[in-house]
Design a protein around this motif. Structure first.
Motif, PDB file in Angstrom:
ATOM      1  N   ILE A 257       0.839  -1.200   0.000  1.00  0.00           N
ATOM      2  CA  ILE A 257       0.000   0.000   0.000  1.00  0.00           C
ATOM      3  C   ILE A 257       0.872   1.247   0.000  1.00  0.00           C
ATOM      4  CG2 ILE A 257      -1.699   1.328   1.324  1.00  0.00           C
ATOM      5  CD1 ILE A 257      -2.846  -1.209   2.392  1.00  0.00           C
ATOM      6  N   LEU A 258       0.625   2.105  -0.963  1.00  0.00           N
ATOM      7  CA  LEU A 258       1.264   3.419  -0.923  1.00  0.00           C
ATOM      8  C   LEU A 258       0.280   4.348  -0.209  1.00  0.00           C
ATOM      9  CD1 LEU A 258       3.008   5.270  -3.848  1.00  0.00           C
ATOM     10  CD2 LEU A 258       1.376   6.434  -2.405  1.00  0.00           C
ATOM     11  N   LEU A 259       0.695   4.847   0.944  1.00  0.00           N
ATOM     12  CA  LEU A 259      -0.189   5.699   1.746  1.00  0.00           C
ATOM     13  C   LEU A 259       0.407   7.095   1.777  1.00  0.00           C
ATOM     14  CD1 LEU A 259      -2.552   5.971   3.784  1.00  0.00           C
ATOM     15  CD2 LEU A 259      -1.025   5.114   5.556  1.00  0.00           C
ATOM     16  N   SER A 260      -0.301   8.054   1.199  1.00  0.00           N
ATOM     17  CA  SER A 260       0.269   9.397   1.122  1.00  0.00           C
ATOM     18  C   SER A 260       0.234  10.049   2.504  1.00  0.00           C
ATOM     19  CB  SER A 260      -0.520  10.240   0.121  1.00  0.00           C
ATOM     20  OG  SER A 260      -1.778  10.594   0.643  1.00  0.00           O
ATOM     21  N   LYS A 261       1.248  10.872   2.761  1.00  0.00           N
ATOM     22  CA  LYS A 261       1.304  11.509   4.075  1.00  0.00           C
ATOM     23  C   LYS A 261       1.889  12.907   3.956  1.00  0.00           C
ATOM     24  CE  LYS A 261       5.199  10.456   7.025  1.00  0.00           C
ATOM     25  NZ  LYS A 261       5.810   9.666   8.050  1.00  0.00           N
ATOM     26  N   VAL A 262       1.359  13.808   4.756  1.00  0.00           N
ATOM     27  CA  VAL A 262       1.885  15.172   4.806  1.00  0.00           C
ATOM     28  C   VAL A 262       2.312  15.404   6.256  1.00  0.00           C
ATOM     29  CG1 VAL A 262       1.320  17.609   4.573  1.00  0.00           C
ATOM     30  CG2 VAL A 262       0.382  15.974   2.945  1.00  0.00           C
TER      31      VAL A 262
ATOM     32  N   GLN B  70      11.220   3.230  -4.236  1.00  0.00           N
ATOM     33  CA  GLN B  70      11.396   2.225  -3.180  1.00  0.00           C
ATOM     34  C   GLN B  70      10.117   1.386  -3.053  1.00  0.00           C
ATOM     35  OE1 GLN B  70      12.580   4.219   0.319  1.00  0.00           O
ATOM     36  NE2 GLN B  70      14.130   2.700   0.812  1.00  0.00           N
ATOM     37  N   TYR B  71       8.993   2.074  -3.078  1.00  0.00           N
ATOM     38  CA  TYR B  71       7.702   1.391  -3.018  1.00  0.00           C
ATOM     39  C   TYR B  71       7.559   0.441  -4.208  1.00  0.00           C
ATOM     40  CZ  TYR B  71       2.768   0.697  -4.005  1.00  0.00           C
ATOM     41  OH  TYR B  71       1.577   0.128  -4.328  1.00  0.00           O
ATOM     42  N   ALA B  72       7.887   0.973  -5.402  1.00  0.00           N
ATOM     43  CA  ALA B  72       7.690   0.181  -6.625  1.00  0.00           C
ATOM     44  C   ALA B  72       8.571  -1.069  -6.619  1.00  0.00           C
ATOM     45  CB  ALA B  72       7.988   1.037  -7.849  1.00  0.00           C
ATOM     46  N   SER B  73       9.709  -1.000  -5.917  1.00  0.00           N
ATOM     47  CA  SER B  73      10.638  -2.140  -5.947  1.00  0.00           C
ATOM     48  C   SER B  73      10.204  -3.289  -5.026  1.00  0.00           C
ATOM     49  CB  SER B  73      12.043  -1.673  -5.555  1.00  0.00           C
ATOM     50  OG  SER B  73      12.057  -1.391  -4.167  1.00  0.00           O
ATOM     51  N   ILE B  74       9.182  -3.082  -4.212  1.00  0.00           N
ATOM     52  CA  ILE B  74       8.727  -4.164  -3.320  1.00  0.00           C
ATOM     53  C   ILE B  74       8.082  -5.258  -4.174  1.00  0.00           C
ATOM     54  CG2 ILE B  74       7.144  -4.754  -1.442  1.00  0.00           C
ATOM     55  CD1 ILE B  74       7.342  -1.730  -0.647  1.00  0.00           C
ATOM     56  N   PRO B  75       8.562  -6.500  -4.019  1.00  0.00           N
ATOM     57  CA  PRO B  75       8.099  -7.544  -4.932  1.00  0.00           C
ATOM     58  C   PRO B  75       6.721  -8.110  -4.578  1.00  0.00           C
ATOM     59  CG  PRO B  75       9.699  -8.444  -3.408  1.00  0.00           C
ATOM     60  CD  PRO B  75       9.545  -7.003  -3.058  1.00  0.00           C
ATOM     61  N   LEU B  76       5.717  -7.260  -4.536  1.00  0.00           N
ATOM     62  CA  LEU B  76       4.343  -7.748  -4.334  1.00  0.00           C
ATOM     63  C   LEU B  76       3.504  -7.214  -5.483  1.00  0.00           C
ATOM     64  CD1 LEU B  76       3.768  -7.123  -0.497  1.00  0.00           C
ATOM     65  CD2 LEU B  76       4.134  -9.313  -1.630  1.00  0.00           C
TER      66      LEU B  76
END
Ligand code: SAH
Length: 508
Positions: free
Chosen positions: A255-260, A425-431
């Motif tokens: 899950i990519l969870l956006s954060k500010v 980094q997120y994209a490189s997670i192998p899921l």
């Protein structure tokens, strides 16, 4: 006089399996010397000025020899009070912890051992395999498959073949064929159950179960990567009934969870508890405008509107900084945008705030329209830059009474290159299963194009917290959006959970 070196077991992978003592020492450490199997995320808990040194091994290229690590620990113990030597799993289970402790003793350095949860036991549990079970396995062997020269270690396969004990091989993936053939030669039945567990306890956990007779062929078809455990024994058959981790609704989903801002999202950990691998991608930083409220004469206002928890915190900070007694506000009516913001006011002792039932700008406006008279005067401390929608609220209010808008804090975009690094980094997670979760429009505007540049998003489920965020997504051509029922993080979490459960049920 030297400091103390704590040889600390970092647990099998899942950071929640770190002991309280390990966690406390990581927070107190002046220096942390850590290995490959340690999740670098844990280092975020260290003090800001803590010296963190990586001494792991990458693909058999030893980045630091054991003697050099021993020496490093001694050196650091003379510089710092608290040195943490952080290792995967338990310190003394194939972690060379004994050698380091002996070296420290020889050099009169104080040390302590902080045992960790070993993958040799916990890794099996998370795969649904109990290492012992009454009537099935009355004990276990835990062995390393490697010797110093990278060959198969001397293992008593005959003893293993004779007993019903569970056999666990660490560092064994490249020796799988040899292990299996030695066990069969020693007389272990070909139908004995075997499991290979990779990335145990992590969201990327993968398990292959088979029998000694068939595992090699199956492993070739479904290869797994290290770190991995090999388990041989009848307890493996219990996995069918005892597996829990992989049955969580978000298991295997990234899950990519956006954060500010810097604080972790209130839903990140909750999504993780459902099995997801959550990557919080920071799209913006919050900067307080410290002088914003300095010249305000509070007695002139009848209402204060707050539309976020951050606005509440910064507002209260400003009162504190200017030494303004809270009783100055006694006649002012606070209006919050929703229940969560009202609850935040309550933390500061303000209980009378008005808030609509749901978090929505239109609901807030309706609520205010009922309340306001022309002789009222509103103070509206809020985030900058003010977007069009925010301005629409003020314009509607100005038709009723005067409104003073103050830019209390700013949402500043993070550097594009930094954002790209996080997304890569997120994209490189192998899921392969993935969700993009957007909690505000600014995050969409700043990141969606970069996400698209880095990877294909057509297979991702895309979630939005509310109308504004969905609208912004649509302007970028994203139409398949799952929108949270209400515009709150709690509701967004429920929406994601329901969606995941629905997908899971459909598959079953
Ligand atoms: N001290 C560690 C073991 C270090 S040896 C412990 O107690 O767990 C390194 C080996 O441990 C790896 O090759 C692998 O066999 C095993 N291992 C460690 N973490 C693992 C994980 N998360 N999943 C599967 N195997 C793991």
């Amino acid at each position: 006089m030297s400091g103390t070196v704590y040889l600390v077991g970092g647990g099998p992978g899942d950071l929640d399996l770190l002991t309280c003592k390990a966690y406390r020492l990581i927070k107190e450490a002046d220096c942390i010397v850590y290995d490959r199997l340690i999740d670098p995320k844990i280092l975020e808990k260290a003090k800001e000025n803590c010296e963190c040194i990586y001494v792991g091994k990458e693909n058999h290229n030893h980045s630091m020899k054991q003697e050099d690590i021993n020496q490093l620990l001694v050196e650091k113990a003379y510089i710092y009070k608290t040195v943490v030597r952080l290792k995967g799993g338990d310190v003394y289970v194939f972690g060379r912890g004994g050698e380091e402790a002996l070296y420290l003793r020889e050099h009169q350095i104080l040390f302590e051992i902080v045992p960790g949860i070993s993958s040799a036991i916990a890794g099996l549990s998370y795969a649904g395999i109990p290492i012992t079970h009454r009537g099935i396995a009355g004990g276990f062997h835990v062995v390393t498959a490697h010797n110093k020269s990278d060959e198969l270690a001397e293992i008593d396969f005959h003893a293993m073949a004779k007993s019903e004990d569970t056999c666990v091989f660490l560092m064994g993936l490249t020796k799988l064929t040899e292990i299996v053939s030695h066990l069969i030669e020693a007389g272990k039945a070909g139908d004995t159950e075997i499991a290979v567990i990779a990335n145990a306890t992590l969201p990327t956990q993968q398990v292959l179960t088979s029998t000694l007779a068939h595992v090699i062929g199956e492993f070739e078809q479904h290869p797994l990567s290290s770190p991995a455990l090999i388990v041989v024994g009848r307890v493996v058959a219990l996995r069918d009934r005892l597996n829990f981790q992989e049955e969580k609704p978000l298991f295997g989903v990234k899950i990519l969870l956006s954060k500010v801002g810097h604080t972790a999202s209130a839903i990140g950990e909750r999504l993780q508890a459902l099995g997801a691998l959550v990557c919080e991608v920071q799209t913006g930083l919050l900067q307080e405008n410290r002088e914003a409220l300095d010249s305000i004469v509070y007695e002139e206002y009848t209402h204060i509107i707050v539309t976020s928890k951050n606005a509440v915190h910064y507002f209260m900070n400003s009162l504190h900084k200017n030494k303004i007694d809270v009783r100055t506000l006694h006649a002012i009516t606070f209006v919050a945008i929703g229940p969560a913001t009202r609850a935040c006011l309550e933390e500061y002792g303000i209980y009378h705030a008005i808030a609509p039932q749901i978090y929505h700008q239109d609901a807030l406006l309706a609520c205010l329209q009922e309340q306001l008279q022309p002789n009222h005067h509103i103070l509206f401390p809020k985030v900058a830059p003010l977007n069009e929608e925010g301005m629409a609220l003020e314009q509607a209010l100005e038709k009723i009474c005067p409104v003073k808008v103050v830019a209390l804090y700013e949402n500043i975009p993070v550097e594009k290159s930094e954002l790209k690094k996080q997304i890569e980094q997120y994209a490189s997670i192998p899921l392969t299963k993935e969700m993009l979760v957007y909690t505000c429009s600014s995050s969409v505007r700043r990141s969606i194009e970069i996400v698209r540049q880095v990877q294909e998003i057509s297979c991702a489920q895309i979630f939005s917290i509310g109308d504004k965020t969905s609208e912004t997504l649509r302007t970028y051509g994203v139409d398949a959006i799952i929108q949270s029922r209400h515009a709150t993080l709690d509701s967004l979490f429920d929406t994601i959970k329901e969606q995941a459960e629905y997908t899971q049920k459909r598959k079953a």
